[in-house]
Design a protein around this motif. Structure first.
Motif, PDB file in Angstrom:
ATOM      1  N   LEU A  87      31.961  36.375  45.871  1.00 26.25           N
ATOM      2  CA  LEU A  87      33.117  35.484  45.962  1.00 26.25           C
ATOM      3  C   LEU A  87      34.362  36.180  45.435  1.00 26.25           C
ATOM      4  N   GLU A  88      34.229  36.893  44.339  1.00 22.44           N
ATOM      5  CA  GLU A  88      35.365  37.618  43.779  1.00 22.44           C
ATOM      6  C   GLU A  88      35.778  38.780  44.675  1.00 22.44           C
ATOM      7  N   ALA A  89      34.832  39.321  45.406  1.00 23.24           N
ATOM      8  CA  ALA A  89      35.109  40.455  46.292  1.00 23.24           C
ATOM      9  C   ALA A  89      35.658  40.023  47.647  1.00 23.24           C
ATOM     10  N   GLY A  90      35.947  38.730  47.804  1.00 25.56           N
ATOM     11  CA  GLY A  90      36.456  38.259  49.086  1.00 25.56           C
ATOM     12  C   GLY A  90      35.398  38.237  50.168  1.00 25.56           C
ATOM     13  N   ASN A 103      34.131  26.144  39.565  1.00 21.66           N
ATOM     14  CA  ASN A 103      35.085  26.400  38.493  1.00 21.66           C
ATOM     15  C   ASN A 103      36.279  27.243  38.927  1.00 21.66           C
ATOM     16  N   GLY A 104      36.181  27.920  40.049  1.00 20.21           N
ATOM     17  CA  GLY A 104      37.263  28.750  40.529  1.00 20.21           C
ATOM     18  C   GLY A 104      37.149  30.184  40.036  1.00 20.21           C
ATOM     19  N   LEU A 105      37.867  31.083  40.701  1.00 23.72           N
ATOM     20  CA  LEU A 105      37.820  32.510  40.391  1.00 23.72           C
ATOM     21  C   LEU A 105      38.860  32.870  39.340  1.00 23.72           C
ATOM     22  N   LYS A 106      38.511  33.849  38.504  1.00 18.99           N
ATOM     23  CA  LYS A 106      39.452  34.413  37.533  1.00 18.99           C
ATOM     24  C   LYS A 106      39.944  35.792  37.973  1.00 18.99           C
ATOM     25  N   GLN A 107      39.277  36.357  38.965  1.00 19.00           N
ATOM     26  CA  GLN A 107      39.696  37.642  39.516  1.00 19.00           C
ATOM     27  C   GLN A 107      39.317  37.689  40.993  1.00 19.00           C
ATOM     28  N   GLY A 120      41.733  46.723  44.650  1.00 19.07           N
ATOM     29  CA  GLY A 120      41.583  46.468  43.225  1.00 19.07           C
ATOM     30  C   GLY A 120      41.481  44.981  42.938  1.00 19.07           C
ATOM     31  N   TYR A 121      40.915  44.659  41.778  1.00 19.53           N
ATOM     32  CA  TYR A 121      40.795  43.266  41.361  1.00 19.53           C
ATOM     33  C   TYR A 121      42.039  42.864  40.571  1.00 19.53           C
ATOM     34  N   VAL A 122      42.642  41.762  40.989  1.00 20.06           N
ATOM     35  CA  VAL A 122      43.741  41.185  40.221  1.00 20.06           C
ATOM     36  C   VAL A 122      43.178  40.003  39.431  1.00 20.06           C
TER      37      VAL A 122
END
Length: 902
Positions: free
Chosen positions: A765-768, A795-799, A844-846
């Protein structure tokens, strides 16, 4: 000093042999930490840690934090192995995000008022006198600027200084030949005795028990479900029943490993430093690393400890004596003079300074200069925590935390693949010459500049496929992964064949250094922070794939059969994607850990039933750089869940060719007996076909974003199939292409690389990659990591991983800081030049503690900092190239369309 040291050591060699000494005389921090054994020796424990040095005590402490009943055993006294004589240097910033995180935790433990002092009230012995890196040329200073940029993300304050500023900071330094320096106030050094005293106290306060003068005599094992596993440990004090043993014995780790029959790929070296007499004016000076001179200078009271990494170290391939403790070797001046002479170049007053003592003890080194951490495949419950390459003091804090996490939870909190004991292929670890040559090269290059396309010269061509010589003759410049030679790029216009030669040891030990060596020359052309000479050729390979057809030899991939009564249940649980496609279906998927992090990325194909049993059978193809670790993960999950199935390794039985590009279908239809149309052969499917008289498993897949097929070919047919494809493709302009082109093509297409874009500490999920998991999350099928993903969606993503197009005069090289609205919010994980889009493509991860949403991403203005220069960055949520996936479907009506950009 040089004259005095030569005289002194010449006399010592003349009148005494180079023998071991059991005296701690001369070591500036030689007091053994005070310790009293617990009153009663245990008969059982959840975990037994062997080794009383910094890493053993750190592991015990972190196990205590996790509430584990753990015991530490030390054959002599605490620190008696290699910890006691360590120089104890701590450099907060490294050219690796993982190293920086690991060291950062160590600093959190040991700093004044840090975690250990708060718990115990004891000072860990950390002297925060700062650190200074010396650059003797522009490229080295560029490397330091790259470090400084990464430091901005980690909140590590650093300063790039010119020669005059450096002289003011360190008046005794010769700055006439330097280009600049990097000053890091957070650096310092640790007193090993104080450090371990505090760690051991903290560990016992949390319930850990420590027993010194306790030698391990044997480790008992039993075999269940086809796997060897630990059942207990026999000592001179008695037997301890346990299912988990952590081997933190440093240079002695191979002895302990032999007890359970597993490899331990490290070599002890004699590693030394010299302690000077007092030097007026040296007080409070920072520690110094001069990478170009390959030396360090550590503040030691009113003097210096000086040492380094000489090109001809004294290796101990037969190991260190089992009963060796608090011992030193005679210093070999012929070896060590290199370091003193180079230190004197940087601080000339050393020439006139006397010697207080010399310290030469054993240190363990590994084939890639990284530690060995984690559970071994050969014996469940046996964990390695060794091979720290003379960096055990500064790496012990974070490594002990991650070892404890591995033991208790089976996973780590950060991506520890570069430390993972299973990162090597067993063909390598069972080859003593590979361990020896590679460990020497890693030692000799320890202070060399870090370039993202660095390749080894030691022990090449140990794992090759049938096409190696044919591709070499066509100018292939190979890369090595897990000992396997894979194509990097093709020097098609060169008259010099890039043949790899036997290792010359960089001219050490009386070996003659290769004067004419075209392969080394090609590599050195790549060692730049600018665009290399082969930039255009890699572009030609990429363009051939986009415009016509390219053939990639990907035979280094791991290939496995998974079969048995529970094979379908196993892949359902292992894979985060829906793999219930039935026979003929192929699925790209990740395998996750329980936190939802990506442990592997690979393809799973449902193939014909097992001919012997009729059970379901799946063919798994995994990237060759991590395939052995992937196999370990799969086997461990099968074991933990009790699935009735088997995984067999067939990597050596098959080659793998990937034909990609607009004309790929035309080429295959000339030489195959199958229909390759979209209707008959849709994407993510496979079938057995006949290619030039050879049975081949063709899979319609791509890792470059083109119409294409992978051809999984029996090894004995690989050359014939390759020849047939190239001959058929000649009229269409087919080209050989390597992994440098794959890097470029996959980056601009948004296809992910494991260990870069996706890692054990990031989720799909964080990696799109929600498309990878959402279909399965809509079903009731359980899989490893499912609960974590469900919680993360709620809970939603933090990155989040995003793409940046950067038009800069220099290439991105990873670890660049990412700015959103002028505030650092992440760093670049992976980058390559996108030849089809005409710019650097960086991923990169934001991060945002309040949450990362699409609206938040689109509302920002982005920049990327590369080696001190800040460039505008165009953020894209989709792939920069063909985000509609038309070309994969064989639709070439569009090329590049407007992206969702900021």
């Amino acid at each position: 000093m040089l004259r005095a040291l030569r005289t002194r050591l010449r006399l010592r060699r003349a009148f005494s042999p180079r023998c071991l000494s059991s005296s701690t005389e001369g070591v500036p921090h030689s007091n053994s930490p005070a310790h009293e054994n617990a009153s009663q020796f245990p008969t059982e424990a959840d975990v037994v840690v062997i080794g009383g040095g910094s890493i053993g005590n750190s592991t015990l402490y972190h196990l205590g934090k996790l509430g584990v009943n753990a015991v530490l055993l030390e054959k002599d006294q605490l620190t008696a192995g290699t910890t006691w004589h360590s120089a104890g240097l701590v450099w907060s910033l490294r050219p690796s995000d993982i190293d920086t995180l690991v060291i950062g935790h160590t600093l959190d433990l040991v700093k004044e008022g840090g975690e250990i002092e708060q718990l115990t009230g004891l000072d860990c012995g950390f002297n925060n006198n700062g650190g200074l890196f010396i650059a003797n040329n522009k490229e080295r200073l560029d490397e330091y600027k790259r470090l400084q940029t990464l430091g901005k993300y980690f909140n590590i304050d650093t300063h790039v200084l010119g020669p005059e500023e450096t002289k003011k900071l360190y008046p005794l330094m010769n700055v006439d030949d330097i280009y600049g320096t990097l000053y890091s106030p957070a650096d310092g050094c640790l007193d090993p005795s104080s450090y371990v005293s505090a760690l051991s106290k903290a560990a016992t306060m949390l319930g850990g028990r420590i027993f010194t003068d306790t030698s391990v005599q044997a480790i008992s094992t039993e075999e269940t479900r086809g796997r060897k596993r630990v059942t207990g440990i026999q000592t001179n004090r008695g037997f301890i029943k346990t299912e988990k043993v952590v081997n933190c014995t440093g240079a002695w780790a191979p002895y302990i490993s032999e007890m359970v029959g597993v490899d331990c790929p490290l070599i002890p070296f004699r590693h030394a430093y010299v302690v000077t007499e007092n030097i007026p004016g040296i007080e409070n000076m920072p520690n110094v690393r001069d990478h170009d001179l390959s030396v360090y200078l550590r503040l030691q009271g009113n003097g210096l400890s000086i040492g380094g990494y000489e090109p001809w170290p004294d290796m101990l391939p037969q190991g260190v004596a089992k009963d060796f403790a608090f011992g030193l070797y005679e210093l070999d001046w012929d070896t060590f003079a290199f370091n003193v002479e180079h230190c004197a170049i940087r601080v000339p007053t050393i020439n006139e300074t006397g010697i207080k003592s010399t310290v030469c003890g054993p240190e363990s080194f590994t084939p890639d200069h990284k530690p060995l951490l984690g559970e071994t495949l050969g014996c469940r419950g046996f964990y390695q925590g060794c091979g720290f390459n003379s960096s055990g003091i500064m790496l012990a804090g974070g490594s002990g935390r991650e070892l404890a996490n591995m033991v208790v939870t089976g996973q780590t909190s950060i991506d520890m693949f570069s430390y993972d004991v299973n990162r090597y292929h067993p063909d390598c670890t069972k080859d003593d010459s590979w361990i020896l040559e590679r460990s020497h090269e890693a030692y000799a290059k320890n202070y060399a500049m870090i370039f993202i396309h660095d390749e080894n010269l030691a022990k090449r061509d140990m794992r090759t496929d049938a096409l190696h010589d044919k591709l070499l003759a066509k100018g292939c410049v190979f890369q090595q992964r897990q000992g396997f030679e894979r194509p990097g790029w093709f020097a098609v216009d060169s008259i010099n064949q890039p043949e790899k030669k036997p290792y010359d040891w960089y001219g050490a030990y009386g070996n003659e250094k290769h004067e004419q060596y075209s392969y080394r020359d090609y590599l050195e052309e790549d060692y730049t922070f600018g665009y290399p000479r082969q930039f255009d050729q890699i572009g030609r390979e990429s363009n051939a794939c986009r415009e016509r057809a390219a053939l990639f030899n990907m035979s280094y991939f791991g290939k496995f059969y998974l079969s048995g009564p529970d094979a379908q249940a196993a892949v359902d649980y292992l894979c985060c994607s829906n793999v219930r496609k039935g026979p003929g279906g192929t699925v790209y998927t990740n395998m996750l850990n329980k936190n939802g992090g990506s442990e592997t990325d690979l393809t799973v194909s449902h193939i014909e039933p097992c001919p012997e049993t009729g059970h379901d059978r799946f063919y798994i193809a995994a990237g060759g750089g991590s395939s052995y670790r992937d196999m370990c993960h799969i086997l461990n999950v099968i074991d933990d869940k009790g699935f009735n199935c088997t995984l067999t390794d067939h990597s050596a039985d098959y080659g793998m060719l990937s034909l990609q590009g607009p004309r790929s279908r035309d080429i295959l239809e000339k030489i195959c007996d199958a229909d390759f149309s979209n209707k008959s052969f849709p994407f993510s499917s496979h079938k057995l076909v006949n290619v030039a008289g050879h049975e081949v498993r063709a899979m319609r897949l791509t890792f470059v974003g083109e119409l294409g097929w992978e051809l999984h070919v029996p090894t004995e047919s690989l050359t014939a199939v390759y020849d047939a494809v190239m001959e058929a493709g000649e009229e269409y302009g087919i080209a050989d292409a390597g992994y440098r082109a794959i890097d470029a093509l996959s980056s601009e297409k948004g296809y992910k690389h494991w260990h870069e874009d996706v890692r054990p500490d990031t989720t799909p999920l964080e990696a799109g990659m929600a498309w990878l998991v959402n279909p399965k999350l809509k079903t009731d099928t359980d899989f490893l990591g499912r609960d974590a993903l469900v919680a993360q969606k709620k809970n939603g993503l933090k990155q989040r991983l995003v793409c940046f197009k950067v038009k800069s005069p220099v290439p991105m090289v990873t670890l660049e800081a990412i700015y959103r609205n002028d505030k650092v919010c992440g760093y670049i994980r992976r980058t390559a030049y996108g030849y089809s889009v005409g710019c650097n493509v960086a991923w990169g991860y934001v991060e945002n503690p309040a949450g990362v949403t699409l609206d938040w991403l689109r509302a920002g203005s982005y920049k990327v900092e590369c080696m001190g220069e800040v460039y505008d960055a165009e953020m894209t949520l989709g792939a920069p190239f063909d985000s509609k996936n038309l070309r994969v479907k064989g639709d070439y009506s569009e090329t590049v369309e407007k992206q969702d950009t900021v």
